[in-house]
Design an enzyme around this catalytic site. Structure first.
Site, mmCIF file in Angstrom:
data_model
loop_
_atom_site.group_PDB
_atom_site.id
_atom_site.type_symbol
_atom_site.label_atom_id
_atom_site.label_comp_id
_atom_site.label_asym_id
_atom_site.label_seq_id
_atom_site.Cartn_x
_atom_site.Cartn_y
_atom_site.Cartn_z
ATOM 1 N N GLY A 252 -13.838 18.372 61.252
ATOM 2 C CA GLY A 252 -14.867 17.440 60.831
ATOM 3 C C GLY A 252 -16.157 17.496 61.618
ATOM 4 O O GLY A 252 -17.131 16.843 61.241
ATOM 5 N N ASP A 253 -16.178 18.254 62.707
ATOM 6 C CA ASP A 253 -17.388 18.324 63.528
ATOM 7 C C ASP A 253 -17.555 19.760 64.011
ATOM 8 O O ASP A 253 -16.976 20.681 63.430
ATOM 9 C CB ASP A 253 -17.308 17.317 64.675
ATOM 10 C CG ASP A 253 -18.681 16.801 65.101
ATOM 11 O OD1 ASP A 253 -19.659 17.567 64.991
ATOM 12 O OD2 ASP A 253 -18.774 15.650 65.548
#
Length: 477
Positions: A252-253
């Site tokens: 997610g990052d």
């Protein structure tokens, strides 16, 4: 709407046949040569010998702690191995020791407890001055170690699962009491190997070597939902002599992000990240970048070489994040042989990114961003080529782009301000601030030790075979 994988694969292969072959210097990554995950340990035990039960229900924290305490007696006798066989081994946080191999069977899954009390609370990092998310302390990582040497965490692609969903929920609901834990964090350690494992669903960042040296991360897969918050893949932080090679990250990052402390705490602690080699990385991230620097970079980041990056379905390709108050520097960075597909912004350098740990930071502590070379890049389905923004009174300098070919959807592909640099063979044509030709000015960093070189026209060589395997792997997910 995203195109089919087969069409996308064909497009990238078609374009990528024109990418230049990067010639790496012989010194790159030499600090990791000789490090391996198959070091012979004369003493070995299995976690079941200490009462562990691999049913996914029994909490085995004490078994891990007792096994490692027992193996500590062999540290000066050639070291030891703790073997985790097939099964689902639920546990809270536990700490490693020096001269230890933690080895997982291919069907072994170490599972992080969903009870936050099984993740002890420890002091904040001195280079951050507080927890990264909240003031005060932070939760300790699932697998932790400090002041260690000769540590190996490996397996036949066994799995470490943090069961992060419950932590992500607490984050979104603002019910956290302390900063979330990592899956694996080692502090003040040297001669570290992390290899042949899958990391899943980390509560926060996945792999975090901080104040470490001689670190090899190799053949690692990292997976988390694309909407999971702050689940960075690999975060070398105030660490030196780090090699990251042949990894696949979908999270997610940021896929890989290099850090070195936060504002006045990072400046005071003064532990830079340097001599970092990154190669053969395939990544996907909805909320971050394929490779990023900062935003916590106050101790300085330098001497970074990255090649063979494959970035798909992502927000950013290459990103530098900083702000007034950070101080420090990001310099002598060489990124080459990059392919992107379906990336919103290929290159982003941001001078106004991120919050501060408190109000004590020096607003006049301006970061230095200089000697950044990005070359041999190809991208299709790119939203915007780049946004490159320095800081008023602090122009970012010697930003060099060479042999960059992007198929861009935006009518305004580049947005640049307060930067200086050079470009060669950039499509679409780079912004005005970069239109000087580095071939005429010897300021472009070439990846050597603090050196600069003239830029030359690219020498093309087919890279289809090197691109095909990682993209086929992506297609299978």
């Amino acid at each position: 709407m995203r195109r089919s994988v087969s069409v996308t694969l064909f497009q990238v292969l078609l374009v990528f046949t024109t990418v230049a072959e990067t010639q790496w210097s012989t010194v790159s990554g030499t600090y990791c040569k000789g490090m391996a995950s198959n070091v012979y340990r004369p003493h070995s035990v299995t976690i079941t010998e200490f009462g562990a039960v691999g049913d996914g229900v029994t909490v085995n924290t004490k078994a891990f702690q007792n096994a490692i305490f027992y193996l500590n007696s062999f540290a000066d006798k050639g070291g030891a191995q703790l073997f985790v066989p097939a099964g689902r081994w639920l546990t809270g946080s536990f700490s490693l020791i020096s001269h230890l191999t933690l080895s997982l069977d291919k069907d072994a899954v170490i599972i992080g407890s969903s009870d936050s009390s099984d993740w002890p609370v420890i002091d904040p990092l001195p280079s951050y001055g507080r927890g990264r998310e909240l003031p005060g302390k932070r939760h300790r990582s699932l697998i932790f170690g400090s002041n260690l040497t000769d540590v190996i965490v490996t397996g036949a692609n066994g799995t470490i699962d943090g069961q992060g969903a419950i932590w992500w929920g607490w984050f979104h609901n603002h019910t956290l009491n302390y900063t979330r834990p990592h899956l694996l964090e080692l502090m003040y350690s040297t001669n570290v190997v992390i290899s042949n494992l899958t990391f899943k669903n980390s509560p926060f960042w996945n792999i975090h070597p901080v104040y470490c040296s001689q670190v090899l991360v190799q053949h690692v897969t990292i997976l988390a939902p694309l909407n999971s918050p702050n689940t960075d893949g690999i975060d070398p932080d105030s660490s030196t002599n780090v090699c990251i090679d042949h990894c696949y990250v979908r999270t997610g990052d940021d896929v890989i992000v290099i850090k070195s402390g936060w504002d006045e705490y990072g400046i005071s602690f003064a532990h830079p990240s340097s001599n970092i080699s990154i190669s053969n990385i395939t990544g996907e991230t909805r909320g971050g970048a394929g490779i990023a620097f900062g935003s916590e970079m106050s101790g300085g980041i330098s001497e970074v070489r990255a090649e063979g990056l494959r970035i798909i379905n992502s927000l950013h390709g290459i990103r530098i994040k900083t702000a007034p108050g950070r101080g420090g520097y990001v310099k002598n960075v060489y990124i080459a042989d990059v392919s992107m597909d379906n990336v919103s912004m290929a290159i982003r350098i941001t001078g106004n990114y991120g919050e501060h740990p408190d109000e004590k930071y020096d607003r006049n502590a301006l970061p230095m961003i200089s000697n950044i070379t990005i070359k041999d890049v190809v991208g299709v389905n790119i939203g915007v080529a780049g946004t490159l923004e320095g800081i008023q009174g602090d122009n970012f300098s010697n930003i060099c782009l060479s042999n960059v070919s992007l198929t861009v959807q935006s009518a305004h592909p580049w947005n640049c301000s307060l930067i200086e640099g050079y470009s060669n063979f950039v499509i679409p044509e780079s912004c005005e601030q970069l239109r000087s030709n580095c071939g005429q000015t010897p300021v472009c960093y070439d990846g050597g030790s603090s050196s600069a070189t003239h830029a030359h026209a690219p020498t093309h060589k087919s890279s289809v075979s090197r691109l095909l395997n990682p993209l086929l792997k992506l297609a299978s997910f």
